[in-house]
Write a protein that holds these residues in place. Sequence first.
Motif, PDB file in Angstrom:
ATOM      1  N   SER A 138       0.846  -1.190   0.000  1.00  0.00           N
ATOM      2  CA  SER A 138       0.000   0.000   0.000  1.00  0.00           C
ATOM      3  C   SER A 138       0.882   1.240   0.000  1.00  0.00           C
ATOM      4  N   SER A 139       0.414   2.254  -0.708  1.00  0.00           N
ATOM      5  CA  SER A 139       1.092   3.548  -0.761  1.00  0.00           C
ATOM      6  C   SER A 139       0.092   4.538  -1.317  1.00  0.00           C
ATOM      7  N   SER A 140      -0.011   5.694  -0.714  1.00  0.00           N
ATOM      8  CA  SER A 140      -0.959   6.667  -1.247  1.00  0.00           C
ATOM      9  C   SER A 140      -0.643   6.981  -2.706  1.00  0.00           C
ATOM     10  N   ALA A 141       0.638   7.096  -3.062  1.00  0.00           N
ATOM     11  CA  ALA A 141       1.069   7.322  -4.460  1.00  0.00           C
ATOM     12  C   ALA A 141       0.198   8.362  -5.156  1.00  0.00           C
ATOM     13  N   LEU A 142      -0.046   9.466  -4.470  1.00  0.00           N
ATOM     14  CA  LEU A 142      -1.023  10.442  -4.933  1.00  0.00           C
ATOM     15  C   LEU A 142      -0.608  11.195  -6.195  1.00  0.00           C
ATOM     16  N   LYS A 143       0.674  11.441  -6.369  1.00  0.00           N
ATOM     17  CA  LYS A 143       1.139  12.206  -7.527  1.00  0.00           C
ATOM     18  C   LYS A 143       1.770  11.296  -8.571  1.00  0.00           C
ATOM     19  N   ARG A 144       1.680  11.730  -9.802  1.00  0.00           N
ATOM     20  CA  ARG A 144       2.343  11.006 -10.893  1.00  0.00           C
ATOM     21  C   ARG A 144       3.839  10.852 -10.594  1.00  0.00           C
ATOM     22  N   ALA A 145       4.463  11.908 -10.077  1.00  0.00           N
ATOM     23  CA  ALA A 145       5.898  11.856  -9.779  1.00  0.00           C
ATOM     24  C   ALA A 145       6.206  10.756  -8.754  1.00  0.00           C
ATOM     25  N   TYR A 146       5.311  10.522  -7.818  1.00  0.00           N
ATOM     26  CA  TYR A 146       5.522   9.463  -6.817  1.00  0.00           C
ATOM     27  C   TYR A 146       5.431   8.092  -7.491  1.00  0.00           C
ATOM     28  N   ARG A 147       4.455   7.944  -8.359  1.00  0.00           N
ATOM     29  CA  ARG A 147       4.303   6.668  -9.066  1.00  0.00           C
ATOM     30  C   ARG A 147       5.475   6.442 -10.023  1.00  0.00           C
ATOM     31  N   ASP A 148       5.937   7.523 -10.662  1.00  0.00           N
ATOM     32  CA  ASP A 148       7.112   7.412 -11.529  1.00  0.00           C
ATOM     33  C   ASP A 148       8.320   6.944 -10.721  1.00  0.00           C
ATOM     34  N   ARG A 149       8.463   7.446  -9.511  1.00  0.00           N
ATOM     35  CA  ARG A 149       9.588   7.049  -8.666  1.00  0.00           C
ATOM     36  C   ARG A 149       9.486   5.562  -8.301  1.00  0.00           C
ATOM     37  N   LEU A 150       8.282   5.115  -7.990  1.00  0.00           N
ATOM     38  CA  LEU A 150       8.086   3.687  -7.692  1.00  0.00           C
ATOM     39  C   LEU A 150       8.380   2.841  -8.930  1.00  0.00           C
ATOM     40  N   ARG A 151       7.925   3.284 -10.099  1.00  0.00           N
ATOM     41  CA  ARG A 151       8.198   2.538 -11.347  1.00  0.00           C
ATOM     42  C   ARG A 151       9.681   2.528 -11.670  1.00  0.00           C
ATOM     43  N   SER A 162      -6.050  17.962   2.052  1.00  0.00           N
ATOM     44  CA  SER A 162      -4.737  18.054   1.401  1.00  0.00           C
ATOM     45  C   SER A 162      -4.478  16.826   0.536  1.00  0.00           C
ATOM     46  N   GLN A 163      -4.987  15.671   0.955  1.00  0.00           N
ATOM     47  CA  GLN A 163      -4.829  14.455   0.164  1.00  0.00           C
ATOM     48  C   GLN A 163      -5.563  14.595  -1.181  1.00  0.00           C
ATOM     49  N   PHE A 164      -6.817  15.055  -1.138  1.00  0.00           N
ATOM     50  CA  PHE A 164      -7.576  15.231  -2.373  1.00  0.00           C
ATOM     51  C   PHE A 164      -6.974  16.320  -3.256  1.00  0.00           C
ATOM     52  N   ALA A 165      -6.431  17.359  -2.642  1.00  0.00           N
ATOM     53  CA  ALA A 165      -5.810  18.438  -3.423  1.00  0.00           C
ATOM     54  C   ALA A 165      -4.545  17.938  -4.126  1.00  0.00           C
ATOM     55  N   THR A 166      -3.843  17.000  -3.516  1.00  0.00           N
ATOM     56  CA  THR A 166      -2.600  16.467  -4.065  1.00  0.00           C
ATOM     57  C   THR A 166      -2.854  15.379  -5.111  1.00  0.00           C
ATOM     58  N   LEU A 167      -3.970  14.666  -4.990  1.00  0.00           N
ATOM     59  CA  LEU A 167      -4.245  13.502  -5.838  1.00  0.00           C
ATOM     60  C   LEU A 167      -4.219  13.826  -7.327  1.00  0.00           C
ATOM     61  N   GLN A 168      -3.422  13.066  -8.049  1.00  0.00           N
ATOM     62  CA  GLN A 168      -3.412  13.068  -9.512  1.00  0.00           C
ATOM     63  C   GLN A 168      -3.786  11.642  -9.924  1.00  0.00           C
ATOM     64  N   PRO A 169      -5.020  11.444 -10.406  1.00  0.00           N
ATOM     65  CA  PRO A 169      -5.436  10.082 -10.763  1.00  0.00           C
ATOM     66  C   PRO A 169      -4.520   9.472 -11.820  1.00  0.00           C
ATOM     67  N   LEU A 170      -4.585   8.161 -11.933  1.00  0.00           N
ATOM     68  CA  LEU A 170      -3.801   7.457 -12.938  1.00  0.00           C
ATOM     69  C   LEU A 170      -4.062   8.052 -14.315  1.00  0.00           C
ATOM     70  N   GLU A 171      -3.001   8.161 -15.087  1.00  0.00           N
ATOM     71  CA  GLU A 171      -3.122   8.650 -16.455  1.00  0.00           C
ATOM     72  C   GLU A 171      -3.175   7.458 -17.400  1.00  0.00           C
ATOM     73  N   ARG A 172      -3.600   7.710 -18.626  1.00  0.00           N
ATOM     74  CA  ARG A 172      -3.818   6.628 -19.584  1.00  0.00           C
ATOM     75  C   ARG A 172      -2.574   5.793 -19.849  1.00  0.00           C
ATOM     76  N   ASP A 173      -1.397   6.375 -19.718  1.00  0.00           N
ATOM     77  CA  ASP A 173      -0.177   5.627 -20.003  1.00  0.00           C
ATOM     78  C   ASP A 173       0.376   4.902 -18.768  1.00  0.00           C
ATOM     79  N   GLU A 174      -0.343   4.960 -17.659  1.00  0.00           N
ATOM     80  CA  GLU A 174       0.081   4.263 -16.440  1.00  0.00           C
ATOM     81  C   GLU A 174      -0.676   2.937 -16.340  1.00  0.00           C
ATOM     82  N   THR A 175       0.054   1.879 -16.048  1.00  0.00           N
ATOM     83  CA  THR A 175      -0.573   0.568 -15.935  1.00  0.00           C
ATOM     84  C   THR A 175      -1.266   0.471 -14.584  1.00  0.00           C
TER      85      THR A 175
END
Length: 179
Positions: free
Chosen positions: A83-96, A133-146
Amino acid sequence: MQQVRTPHVVVVMGVAGTGKTTIGPLLAARLGVPYAEGDDFHPPANITKMSAGVPLTDEDRWPWLDAIGAWAHGRAGLGGVVSSSALKRAYRDRLRAAAPGVVFVHLTGDRKLIEDRMAHRKGHFMPTALLDSQFATLQPLERDETGVAVDVSGSPEEITARAVDALRDLEESPAQPSQ
């Protein structure tokens, strides 16, 4: 109950209160892989900040994301759920970057439902006051994210079943990440 097995590492993401800590272990059990609680990767300073109602900065999150990424990297080819909030694209990019091939399950839902769940949970350091603040930060998954988006209404078992079905559908059509 049919068990689904995946060699992927699945990151269960979403704002606080969506059920990552509840759904993560259930999903891991259904997939037949280990579960890691993302909150356990936070350094003590992060927990102190959040407990005091202070949102984390990106600088606070980088070591936490790196620790989760290292765990996911170690599970590559074996599978796992973290589990990880992974709210921003940059966070998910870092995990990837740390663990190429991770798949995201974005738990989504009505803000009132999520706030109500947060208000009734016990022993968690994240106060309801930080939900905005969580909702303000949230960037939903983009089409190119699995990954897949899964609604959090219903019981934990219903949510988990939707996640398993969505992951199965995603695996059957890997060229078209769904949301």
